[in-house]
Write an enzyme that holds these catalytic residues in place. Structure first.
Site, PDB file in Angstrom:
ATOM      1  N   TYR A 135       0.817  -1.211   0.000  1.00  0.00           N
ATOM      2  CA  TYR A 135       0.000   0.000   0.000  1.00  0.00           C
ATOM      3  C   TYR A 135       0.855   1.267   0.000  1.00  0.00           C
ATOM      4  CZ  TYR A 135      -4.832  -1.591   0.786  1.00  0.00           C
ATOM      5  OH  TYR A 135      -6.089  -2.098   0.652  1.00  0.00           O
ATOM      6  N   ASP A 250     -12.682  -8.243   4.795  1.00  0.00           N
ATOM      7  CA  ASP A 250     -13.985  -8.205   4.115  1.00  0.00           C
ATOM      8  C   ASP A 250     -14.622  -9.594   4.105  1.00  0.00           C
ATOM      9  OD1 ASP A 250     -13.752  -5.495   3.488  1.00  0.00           O
ATOM     10  OD2 ASP A 250     -14.455  -5.778   1.428  1.00  0.00           O
TER      11      ASP A 250
HETATM   12  C1  IPM Z   1     -10.451  -0.545   3.879  1.00  0.00           C
HETATM   13  C2  IPM Z   1     -10.668   0.041   2.510  1.00  0.00           C
HETATM   14  C3  IPM Z   1      -9.471   0.910   2.160  1.00  0.00           C
HETATM   15  C4  IPM Z   1      -8.259   0.013   2.116  1.00  0.00           C
HETATM   16  C5  IPM Z   1      -9.613   1.732   0.863  1.00  0.00           C
HETATM   17  C6  IPM Z   1     -10.860   2.591   0.878  1.00  0.00           C
HETATM   18  C7  IPM Z   1      -8.409   2.583   0.613  1.00  0.00           C
HETATM   19  O1  IPM Z   1     -10.887  -0.963   1.588  1.00  0.00           O
HETATM   20  O2  IPM Z   1     -10.334   0.230   4.847  1.00  0.00           O
HETATM   21  O3  IPM Z   1     -10.404  -1.768   3.995  1.00  0.00           O
HETATM   22  O4  IPM Z   1      -7.981  -0.620   1.090  1.00  0.00           O
HETATM   23  O5  IPM Z   1      -7.565  -0.063   3.126  1.00  0.00           O
HETATM   24 MG    MG Z   2     -11.038  -2.907   2.413  1.00  0.00          MG
END
Ligand code: IPM
Ligand code: MG
Length: 364
Positions: A135, A250
């Site tokens: 990231y 998720d």
């Molecule tokens: C999360 C989201 C973020 C991430 C995005 C919105 C940048 O998906 O908080 O999981 O990828 O970290």
């Molecule tokens: Mg996410």
């Protein structure tokens, strides 16, 4: 105690209004200050994370965050997209430890897409490293390839990297969290392929020596994705890197029936934190008054517990949420036959009402 309130975009403003209502009824002398973030801030100030918003977040004792993003910003250059606001806050506030609990409420066992017996009583905690990995790793960009399969072709690249101190500090967070739970940590990696995650595994193993009372196992990320839907209750604390944590959290959220129920905390080394629902801005249902505010309300509870040292107030909010669920109130995302469908505001009002009732009982 000062709280920065950053509602953001989409359903962010609707769900935040309910969380603020809940905080206000607690009688805690909280000072709140609101600011724009994400697409809303871009519209008003030309940047998703304006200086003023960042400064407010820095000066506050905690940040309560709604959600950012809308498809209409997808064509903006990356630095101006709403997602940069949350990435910028994580980076500038040093929020390296992301707690994403996945709890299946008894009343919602049937809202999960998995068989009830697989998820009943589920209570796992994903701890995601939040300021490193691919990231944030440099270098990244686009260029003309000088090697690889197609030298001379246009290519894009990102860099996956972790330093030893970054891995050590998140490992400590995970082992300490496990001590307050069932004393088991699963470290998720891809050590069979990636140098970065062989190193991750080695460092986590080294830190583990300081926590002999906590069990540690290691799992490849593909297997972890599979085990999460096969036998999720076998996990207690899962610790992993930024990208794997994004994906697995998720997946874990869906086990619980709805991502609309799950709060999260992102903490710095002093437990100052940003608290946000695990779900996004859901532009498709924004403005309709149907979003589930419970994840944001529960995020406010996490904030009271982790950053503001108010564990009793946190527990009161959580039990108010449980009682509202027991009374059969459901937003659309968790609705099932035999329960009562309510909107965002009605759900928030019900939590407030449940809090007022418990206050009267404890005071009376
Ligand atoms: C999360 C989201 C973020 C991430 C995005 C919105 C940048 O998906 O908080 O999981 O990828 O970290
Ligand atoms: Mg996410």
């Amino acid at each position: 105690m000062k709280i920065a309130i950053l509602p953001g975009d989409g359903i962010g403003t609707e769900i935040m209004a309910e969380a603020v209502k809940v905080l206000n009824v607690l009688d805690l002398k909280l000072e709140t200050e609101q600011a724009l973030v994400g697409g809303a801030a871009y519209e008003a100030h030309g940047h998703p994370l304006p200086e003023s918003t960042l400064n407010l977040a820095k000066s506050a004792d905690a940040v309560l965050f709604g959600a950012v993003g809308d498809w209409k910003y997808d064509k903006l250059e990356r630095q101006l997209r709403p997602e940069q606001a949350i990435l910028g806050l994580r980076k500038h506030l040093g929020l390296f430890a992301n707690f994403r609990p996945a709890i299946c409420y008894e009343q919602l066992t049937h809202a999960s897409s998995l068989k009830p017996e697989l998820v009943a009583g589920l209570d796992i905690l994903i701890i995601r490293e939040l300021t490193g990995d691919i990231y944030f790793g440099q270098p990244r960009g686009r260029r003309v390839a000088i090697d690889g399969h197609f030298p001379g072709a246009e290519e894009a690249f990102d860099t996956m990297r972790y330093s030893k101190p970054e891995i050590e500090r998140i490992a400590h967070v995970a082992f300490q969290a496990a001590r307050r739970r069932n004393k088991k940590v699963t470290s998720v990696d891809k050590a069979n392929v990636l140098e970065t995650f062989q190193f991750w595994k080695d460092v986590v193993t080294e830190v583990h020596a300081q926590y002999p009372d906590v069990a540690l196992d290691h799992m490849y990320v593909d297997n972890a994705a599979m085990q999460l839907v096969k036998a999720p209750k076998a996990f207690d604390v899962v610790v992993t890197g930024n990208m794997f944590g994004d994906i697995l959290s998720d997946e874990a959220a869906m086990l619980t029936g709805s991502i609309g129920m799950l709060p999260s905390a992102s903490l710095d080394k002093n437990n100052k934190g940003l608290y946000e629902p695990s779900h996004g801005s859901a532009p498709d249902i924004a403005g309709k008054g149907i979003a589930n505010p419970l994840a944001t309300i529960l995020s406010a509870a996490m904030m009271l517990r982790f950053s503001l040292n108010q564990p009793e107030a946190a527990a009161r909010i959580e039990s108010a949420v449980r009682s509202v669920l027991s009374a059969g109130l459901r937003t659309g995302d968790i609705w099932s036959e035999g329960t009562r469908k309510v909107g965002t505001r009605e759900m928030g009002d019900a939590v407030v009402a449940a809090l007022v009732t418990t206050t009267t009982i404890t005071k009376g």
